[in-house]
Design a protein around this motif. Sequence first.
Motif, PDB file in Angstrom:
ATOM      1  N   LEU A  10      48.017   5.578  31.457  1.00  0.00           N
ATOM      2  CA  LEU A  10      47.687   4.215  31.887  1.00  0.00           C
ATOM      3  C   LEU A  10      46.250   3.867  31.517  1.00  0.00           C
ATOM      4  O   LEU A  10      45.969   2.762  31.073  1.00  0.00           O
ATOM      5  N   ASP A  41      45.234  -4.274  38.387  1.00  0.00           N
ATOM      6  CA  ASP A  41      46.556  -4.367  38.964  1.00  0.00           C
ATOM      7  C   ASP A  41      47.558  -3.585  38.098  1.00  0.00           C
ATOM      8  O   ASP A  41      47.529  -3.692  36.865  1.00  0.00           O
ATOM      9  N   LEU A  42      48.458  -2.825  38.740  1.00  0.00           N
ATOM     10  CA  LEU A  42      49.447  -2.034  37.994  1.00  0.00           C
ATOM     11  C   LEU A  42      50.284  -2.915  37.070  1.00  0.00           C
ATOM     12  O   LEU A  42      50.530  -2.567  35.908  1.00  0.00           O
ATOM     13  N   ARG A  45      48.370  -3.793  34.010  1.00  0.00           N
ATOM     14  CA  ARG A  45      48.182  -2.640  33.131  1.00  0.00           C
ATOM     15  C   ARG A  45      49.447  -2.365  32.324  1.00  0.00           C
ATOM     16  O   ARG A  45      49.401  -2.158  31.113  1.00  0.00           O
ATOM     17  N   GLY A  81      50.925   8.043  36.490  1.00  0.00           N
ATOM     18  CA  GLY A  81      50.495   7.130  35.434  1.00  0.00           C
ATOM     19  C   GLY A  81      51.159   7.466  34.107  1.00  0.00           C
ATOM     20  O   GLY A  81      51.575   6.584  33.367  1.00  0.00           O
ATOM     21  N   GLN A  84      54.807   6.412  34.241  1.00  0.00           N
ATOM     22  CA  GLN A  84      54.927   4.950  34.167  1.00  0.00           C
ATOM     23  C   GLN A  84      54.662   4.444  32.753  1.00  0.00           C
ATOM     24  O   GLN A  84      55.431   3.649  32.208  1.00  0.00           O
TER      25      GLN A  84
ATOM     26  N   ARG B  69      56.444   1.912  46.367  1.00  0.00           N
ATOM     27  CA  ARG B  69      55.425   2.716  45.706  1.00  0.00           C
ATOM     28  C   ARG B  69      55.871   4.172  45.708  1.00  0.00           C
ATOM     29  O   ARG B  69      56.298   4.690  46.736  1.00  0.00           O
ATOM     30  N   ALA B  87      58.252   1.641  37.143  1.00  0.00           N
ATOM     31  CA  ALA B  87      57.442   1.019  36.090  1.00  0.00           C
ATOM     32  C   ALA B  87      58.240  -0.088  35.399  1.00  0.00           C
ATOM     33  O   ALA B  87      57.703  -1.164  35.110  1.00  0.00           O
ATOM     34  N   THR B 102      53.402  -3.571  45.687  1.00  0.00           N
ATOM     35  CA  THR B 102      54.094  -2.318  45.963  1.00  0.00           C
ATOM     36  C   THR B 102      53.823  -1.930  47.416  1.00  0.00           C
ATOM     37  O   THR B 102      52.745  -2.203  47.955  1.00  0.00           O
TER      38      THR B 102
END
Lengths: 181, 181
Positions: A10, A41-42, A45, A81, A84, B69, B87, B102
Amino acid sequence: MRVLGVDPGLTRCGIGVVEGSPGRPCRLVAVEVVRTEPDADLADRLLRLDQRLAELLAEHRPDAVAVERVFSQHNVRTVMGTAQAGAVAVLAAARFGAPVRTYTPSEVKAAVTGSGQAGKKQMATMVTRLLRLDTAPRPADAADALALAICHVWRGAAQARLQAAARAASAAGAASRGGHR
Amino acid sequence: MRVLGVDPGLTRCGIGVVEGSPGRPCRLVAVEVVRTEPDADLADRLLRLDQRLAELLAEHRPDAVAVERVFSQHNVRTVMGTAQAGAVAVLAAARFGAPVRTYTPSEVKAAVTGSGQAGKKQMATMVTRLLRLDTAPRPADAADALALAICHVWRGAAQARLQAAARAASAAGAASRGGHR
């Protein structure tokens, strides 16, 4: 055969494209590292990584995509990470329509250096040599992505030879069976 | 407010859509479980999940998406699939343009039952009651996805009230400062 390799992450995701064929050296087509901020923020990303992968797939049109298979022995936060980012890479390849193969780090090391236990430095040295570059690709994520792509070109070539041999044997068998009729 | 909740998983991914607003009961809009075969290709599994999520997002047009999460205390093999499916869910929401939040399992349990340690049965009972259903949604992944969506409607509503209160206080402060001029 043109292969896009992904060393998923990530914070830093290595992406490398190489071209090669059985028994010939590989050629570096492109390499880059996509970075996203750890405190971003996920969703942002993953979206950034997905968009850049889609752009590179469209630009370089690889015949196949090779992604590092995630392992559990890393620390847990890193693994999340990596899993993901890896899922985003596999999905991007599938959406593009390219076949995807995943390789463990030791499969890649064995393909490129001859040893599944090779270190980072040895890997970088071999990637530099195999692509006939003047200096090692940096950072390590870039070299790892290129190593994944080289690994797939070579293993894909080996598999193609095995399949060709199997087809030849099967055809010879059919001809021989035909001769006994 | 309409929320799509996702309980991520590769073998079974729960997806639930609920509608609700501050101080009112929630309404069930849709719920389903997307399944993929454990021995199927990873790329095909992620692609199937991505496609179904995109269809459901386009059909129900949620204002927000809530995704569980991923945690490390599960066994490692399960965590990988959950991280990968999660993801894909977060990315699908981001591509659609919906804000994503999340929540940890204990945040969801606390929001729906009042206890972060609630069991599966208690969660299913409360989801059934809060959505005024005749029977509990099955399998558990369906109930969990709906619980995530309910959690976000309620916490989102609480956050909206806090923001409104902060705005009102700030406006009152501005008016009072204006009076001293």
